[in-house]
Motif scaffolding. Structure first.
Motif, PDB file in Angstrom:
ATOM      1  N   ASP A   1       9.455   6.159 -15.164  1.00 54.57           N
ATOM      2  CA  ASP A   1       9.043   4.863 -15.160  1.00 54.57           C
ATOM      3  C   ASP A   1      10.016   4.226 -16.098  1.00 54.57           C
ATOM      4  O   ASP A   1      10.435   3.089 -15.686  1.00 54.57           O
ATOM      5  CB  ASP A   1       7.756   4.893 -15.990  1.00 54.57           C
ATOM      6  N   TYR A   2      10.650   4.518 -17.123  1.00 51.79           N
ATOM      7  CA  TYR A   2      11.630   4.003 -17.674  1.00 51.79           C
ATOM      8  C   TYR A   2      12.882   3.546 -16.902  1.00 51.79           C
ATOM      9  O   TYR A   2      13.390   2.595 -17.209  1.00 51.79           O
ATOM     10  CB  TYR A   2      12.070   4.900 -19.008  1.00 51.79           C
ATOM     11  N   ALA A   3      13.205   4.389 -16.295  1.00 49.18           N
ATOM     12  CA  ALA A   3      14.309   4.147 -15.014  1.00 49.18           C
ATOM     13  C   ALA A   3      14.122   3.066 -14.205  1.00 49.18           C
ATOM     14  O   ALA A   3      14.888   2.078 -14.109  1.00 49.18           O
ATOM     15  CB  ALA A   3      14.673   5.313 -14.360  1.00 49.18           C
ATOM     16  N   LYS A   4      12.679   2.946 -13.880  1.00 49.49           N
ATOM     17  CA  LYS A   4      12.496   1.787 -13.047  1.00 49.49           C
ATOM     18  C   LYS A   4      12.141   0.607 -13.787  1.00 49.49           C
ATOM     19  O   LYS A   4      12.669  -0.459 -13.192  1.00 49.49           O
ATOM     20  CB  LYS A   4      10.989   2.162 -12.242  1.00 49.49           C
TER      21      LYS A   4
ATOM     22  N   VAL B   1       5.360  18.910 -19.398  1.00 50.20           N
ATOM     23  CA  VAL B   1       6.909  18.585 -18.802  1.00 50.20           C
ATOM     24  C   VAL B   1       6.491  17.243 -17.507  1.00 50.20           C
ATOM     25  O   VAL B   1       7.494  16.480 -17.448  1.00 50.20           O
ATOM     26  CB  VAL B   1       7.190  19.828 -17.737  1.00 50.20           C
ATOM     27  N   ARG B   2       5.503  17.249 -16.751  1.00 54.11           N
ATOM     28  CA  ARG B   2       5.358  16.261 -15.827  1.00 54.11           C
ATOM     29  C   ARG B   2       5.125  15.043 -16.425  1.00 54.11           C
ATOM     30  O   ARG B   2       5.614  13.909 -15.727  1.00 54.11           O
ATOM     31  CB  ARG B   2       3.965  16.747 -15.008  1.00 54.11           C
ATOM     32  N   ASP B   3       4.355  15.038 -17.671  1.00 54.42           N
ATOM     33  CA  ASP B   3       4.243  13.782 -18.202  1.00 54.42           C
ATOM     34  C   ASP B   3       5.319  13.231 -18.809  1.00 54.42           C
ATOM     35  O   ASP B   3       5.872  12.047 -18.622  1.00 54.42           O
ATOM     36  CB  ASP B   3       3.441  13.834 -19.491  1.00 54.42           C
ATOM     37  N   ALA B   4       6.410  13.976 -19.390  1.00 55.24           N
ATOM     38  CA  ALA B   4       7.876  13.515 -19.847  1.00 55.24           C
ATOM     39  C   ALA B   4       8.816  13.167 -18.647  1.00 55.24           C
ATOM     40  O   ALA B   4       9.337  12.051 -18.871  1.00 55.24           O
ATOM     41  CB  ALA B   4       8.075  14.661 -20.653  1.00 55.24           C
TER      42      ALA B   4
ATOM     43  N   LEU C   1       0.837  -1.424   0.041  1.00 52.69           N
ATOM     44  CA  LEU C   1      -0.020   0.076  -0.082  1.00 52.69           C
ATOM     45  C   LEU C   1       0.993   1.291  -0.092  1.00 52.69           C
ATOM     46  O   LEU C   1       0.517   2.137  -0.880  1.00 52.69           O
ATOM     47  CB  LEU C   1      -0.948  -0.044   1.180  1.00 52.69           C
ATOM     48  N   GLN C   2       1.722   1.304   0.714  1.00 53.88           N
ATOM     49  CA  GLN C   2       2.769   2.464   0.689  1.00 53.88           C
ATOM     50  C   GLN C   2       3.560   2.655  -0.468  1.00 53.88           C
ATOM     51  O   GLN C   2       3.572   3.516  -1.060  1.00 53.88           O
ATOM     52  CB  GLN C   2       4.090   2.130   1.785  1.00 53.88           C
ATOM     53  N   GLN C   3       3.918   1.627  -1.245  1.00 53.30           N
ATOM     54  CA  GLN C   3       4.512   1.876  -2.464  1.00 53.30           C
ATOM     55  C   GLN C   3       3.562   2.246  -3.565  1.00 53.30           C
ATOM     56  O   GLN C   3       4.144   3.111  -4.242  1.00 53.30           O
ATOM     57  CB  GLN C   3       5.115   0.265  -3.183  1.00 53.30           C
ATOM     58  N   ARG C   4       2.257   1.830  -3.409  1.00 55.27           N
ATOM     59  CA  ARG C   4       1.143   2.132  -4.516  1.00 55.27           C
ATOM     60  C   ARG C   4       1.244   3.853  -3.997  1.00 55.27           C
ATOM     61  O   ARG C   4       0.954   4.655  -5.092  1.00 55.27           O
ATOM     62  CB  ARG C   4      -0.152   1.475  -3.966  1.00 55.27           C
ATOM     63  N   MET C   5       1.036   4.318  -2.840  1.00 58.66           N
ATOM     64  CA  MET C   5       1.034   5.904  -2.315  1.00 58.66           C
ATOM     65  C   MET C   5       2.101   6.385  -3.042  1.00 58.66           C
ATOM     66  O   MET C   5       1.940   7.514  -3.526  1.00 58.66           O
ATOM     67  CB  MET C   5       0.696   6.044  -1.025  1.00 58.66           C
ATOM     68  N   ALA C   6       3.405   5.887  -2.980  1.00 59.77           N
ATOM     69  CA  ALA C   6       4.570   6.424  -3.159  1.00 59.77           C
ATOM     70  C   ALA C   6       4.545   6.723  -4.705  1.00 59.77           C
ATOM     71  O   ALA C   6       4.833   7.699  -5.450  1.00 59.77           O
ATOM     72  CB  ALA C   6       5.674   5.548  -2.947  1.00 59.77           C
ATOM     73  N   ASP C   7       4.214   5.564  -5.714  1.00 59.03           N
ATOM     74  CA  ASP C   7       3.951   5.623  -7.019  1.00 59.03           C
ATOM     75  C   ASP C   7       2.916   6.732  -7.495  1.00 59.03           C
ATOM     76  O   ASP C   7       3.132   7.475  -8.569  1.00 59.03           O
ATOM     77  CB  ASP C   7       3.705   4.508  -7.577  1.00 59.03           C
ATOM     78  N   LEU C   8       1.893   6.989  -6.699  1.00 60.20           N
ATOM     79  CA  LEU C   8       0.876   7.951  -6.779  1.00 60.20           C
ATOM     80  C   LEU C   8       1.501   9.415  -6.657  1.00 60.20           C
ATOM     81  O   LEU C   8       1.376  10.111  -7.373  1.00 60.20           O
ATOM     82  CB  LEU C   8      -0.248   7.866  -5.840  1.00 60.20           C
ATOM     83  N   PHE C   9       2.049   9.526  -5.624  1.00 58.35           N
ATOM     84  CA  PHE C   9       2.950  10.748  -5.184  1.00 58.35           C
ATOM     85  C   PHE C   9       3.875  11.261  -6.325  1.00 58.35           C
ATOM     86  O   PHE C   9       4.085  12.410  -6.549  1.00 58.35           O
ATOM     87  CB  PHE C   9       3.401  10.959  -3.902  1.00 58.35           C
ATOM     88  N   ASN C  10       4.623  10.172  -6.928  1.00 53.79           N
ATOM     89  CA  ASN C  10       5.649  10.383  -7.873  1.00 53.79           C
ATOM     90  C   ASN C  10       5.028  11.098  -9.180  1.00 53.79           C
ATOM     91  O   ASN C  10       5.466  11.885  -9.801  1.00 53.79           O
ATOM     92  CB  ASN C  10       6.331   9.208  -8.294  1.00 53.79           C
ATOM     93  N   LYS C  11       3.559  10.616  -9.373  1.00 49.18           N
ATOM     94  CA  LYS C  11       3.134  11.487 -10.588  1.00 49.18           C
ATOM     95  C   LYS C  11       2.187  12.956 -10.233  1.00 49.18           C
ATOM     96  O   LYS C  11       1.436  13.057 -11.200  1.00 49.18           O
ATOM     97  CB  LYS C  11       2.250  10.103 -11.037  1.00 49.18           C
TER      98      LYS C  11
ATOM     99  N   MET D   1      11.906  17.804 -23.266  1.00 52.28           N
ATOM    100  CA  MET D   1      10.756  18.181 -22.661  1.00 52.28           C
ATOM    101  C   MET D   1      10.698  18.294 -21.291  1.00 52.28           C
ATOM    102  O   MET D   1      10.572  19.281 -20.317  1.00 52.28           O
ATOM    103  CB  MET D   1       9.593  17.639 -23.157  1.00 52.28           C
ATOM    104  N   ALA D   2      11.185  16.943 -20.494  1.00 53.71           N
ATOM    105  CA  ALA D   2      11.339  16.972 -19.297  1.00 53.71           C
ATOM    106  C   ALA D   2      12.534  17.833 -18.653  1.00 53.71           C
ATOM    107  O   ALA D   2      12.334  18.353 -17.583  1.00 53.71           O
ATOM    108  CB  ALA D   2      12.028  15.559 -18.974  1.00 53.71           C
ATOM    109  N   LEU D   3      13.642  18.178 -19.611  1.00 54.98           N
ATOM    110  CA  LEU D   3      14.626  18.978 -18.767  1.00 54.98           C
ATOM    111  C   LEU D   3      14.270  20.436 -18.838  1.00 54.98           C
ATOM    112  O   LEU D   3      14.679  21.440 -18.119  1.00 54.98           O
ATOM    113  CB  LEU D   3      15.791  18.958 -19.716  1.00 54.98           C
ATOM    114  N   ARG D   4      13.297  20.768 -19.905  1.00 62.48           N
ATOM    115  CA  ARG D   4      12.902  22.305 -19.967  1.00 62.48           C
ATOM    116  C   ARG D   4      12.056  22.894 -18.671  1.00 62.48           C
ATOM    117  O   ARG D   4      12.234  23.745 -18.416  1.00 62.48           O
ATOM    118  CB  ARG D   4      11.713  22.451 -21.146  1.00 62.48           C
ATOM    119  N   GLY D   5      11.554  21.652 -18.030  1.00 59.33           N
ATOM    120  CA  GLY D   5      10.708  22.302 -16.999  1.00 59.33           C
ATOM    121  C   GLY D   5      11.416  21.840 -15.641  1.00 59.33           C
ATOM    122  O   GLY D   5      11.160  21.960 -14.538  1.00 59.33           O
ATOM    123  N   ALA D   6      12.704  21.309 -15.552  1.00 52.13           N
ATOM    124  CA  ALA D   6      13.575  20.779 -14.644  1.00 52.13           C
ATOM    125  C   ALA D   6      14.304  22.212 -13.884  1.00 52.13           C
ATOM    126  O   ALA D   6      14.764  23.112 -14.564  1.00 52.13           O
ATOM    127  CB  ALA D   6      14.531  19.870 -14.805  1.00 52.13           C
TER     128      ALA D   6
END
Length: 350
Positions: free
Chosen positions: A326-329, A317-320, A211-221, A277-282
């Motif tokens: 996700d790819y790193a995981k 940006v957030r989607d990218a 359950l904690q991992q699920r919440m962590a994945d949710l918070f990641n996004k 796209m990801a780095l533009r918003g970093a």
């Protein structure tokens, strides 16, 4: 050739050392000796219950040597003298049944014969459950039922479950386990059927860690601003649990803690314009780590692509960034790279 007294004595001694065969086992040997055709003809004269009994016995016979066959089937001694004995197995029993019984009837008989294997699998799966789940399930059961169940689970699991039942119940159950004799077959079968429906076949309940991992994945996004607002509240209301969840989180900014080669591997696998796209918003410091992990030419090309993109939406940006995480995981799951989870920087979250 005359049989000496010593030979008779040796034969008798060997016979005593072996377990006496039961009636169904002797009948099974007879059918095996007769073979599939003749044995099948004889079985057609039996009831379903008798066929089931003999089939069960046949399935567990294993290799029967000549001497044992001669003891059981004296009428076949001469015919078996130069043979190699017979072999009883599940496959042999199944072939014989299928030679004269309809498919559905054979399947019904064999389903029950396969039972012991399924029972062993049931107890192995039950023993694999969390001790808390097992204890909570047993607390409302009768002490004798609990004793019967725990007598079938692995001892290390039983040792963890017993204290969770409470001192008084644990003492009563242990006393019953010590004094317990063989549980009647019909009672054990009922217990196993109940376990199968209540526990094994029931929808799996996630553990607290899951359950904690699920919440962590949710918070990641989750949007960073929304997560920041939630963090202030959750840290005040449930600091310990929320801290554990944060320890399981892995966000885009955490990618900077990857080894330079691993980070470059993640960037190379980014689809389309996800990386720029990801780095533009970093943050600048995060963007610099990404760029420094690339060779000069690749870095220049990436910077040029970022500069020509124009304004970008925060959602894109957030989607990218989420896609890169996700790819790193995925790469970490495949053991291509190693994520720096639980390191010195595990508390650095936005």
């Amino acid at each position: 050739m005359a049989v000496t007294e010593r030979q008779r004595t040796d034969t008798a001694t060997r016979a005593k050392k072996r377990r006496p065969l039961k009636g169904p086992e002797k009948a099974a040997i007879l059918f095996l000796v007769l073979g599939e055709q003749k044995g099948g003809e004889m079985m057609q004269k039996l009831t379903d219950a008798e066929i089931q009994t003999i089939t069960r016995a046949m399935s567990g016979l294993g290799v029967i040597d000549n001497e044992r066959v001669e003891e059981v089937l004296t009428d076949f001694t001469e015919g078996m003298a130069n043979g190699n004995g017979v072999v009883g197995s599940f496959a042999v029993a199944e072939d014989m049944l299928r030679s004269f019984l309809p498919e559905d009837q054979v399947n019904g008989i064999l389903k029950d014969i396969r039972g012991p294997l399924k029972e062993r699998d049931l107890w192995a799966r039950f023993s694999g459950l969390s001790e808390t789940v097992i204890a909570n399930y047993l607390k409302n059961e009768h002490d004798q039922t609990i004793a019967a169940i725990l007598s079938n689970v692995k001892t290390d699991v039983c040792a963890k479950v017993l204290p969770l039942l409470g001192q008084e119940k644990m003492q009563n159950v242990v006393e019953r386990m010590i004094r317990m004799e063989a549980v009647p077959h019909h009672m054990m079968k009922q217990i196993e059927e109940t376990l199968q429906s209540d526990i094994i076949n029931a929808p799996a309940q996630p553990t607290s860690g899951e359950l904690q991992q699920r919440m962590a994945d949710l918070f990641n996004k989750l949007d960073s601003n929304a997560f920041q607002d939630l963090s202030e509240v959750l840290e005040a209301r449930m600091p310990e649990t929320f801290g554990q969840i944060k320890g399981k989180m892995f966000i885009f900014d955490d990618l900077v803690h990857l080894d330079a080669m691993d980070l470059a591997r993640v960037m190379r696998g980014a689809p389309g314009n996800a990386l720029p796209m990801a780095l533009r918003g970093a943050k600048k410091e995060v963007r610099d780590v990404f760029l420094n992990a690339l060779p000069g030419r690749s870095r220049d090309m990436l910077e040029e692509e970022m500069n020509t993109m124009g304004p970008v939406r925060g959602r894109d940006v957030r989607d990218a960034q989420s896609g890169l995480v996700d790819y790193a995981k995925e790469l970490a799951d495949e053991e291509v790279i190693r994520l720096p989870l639980g390191g010195d920087d595990e508390d650095e979250f936005i």
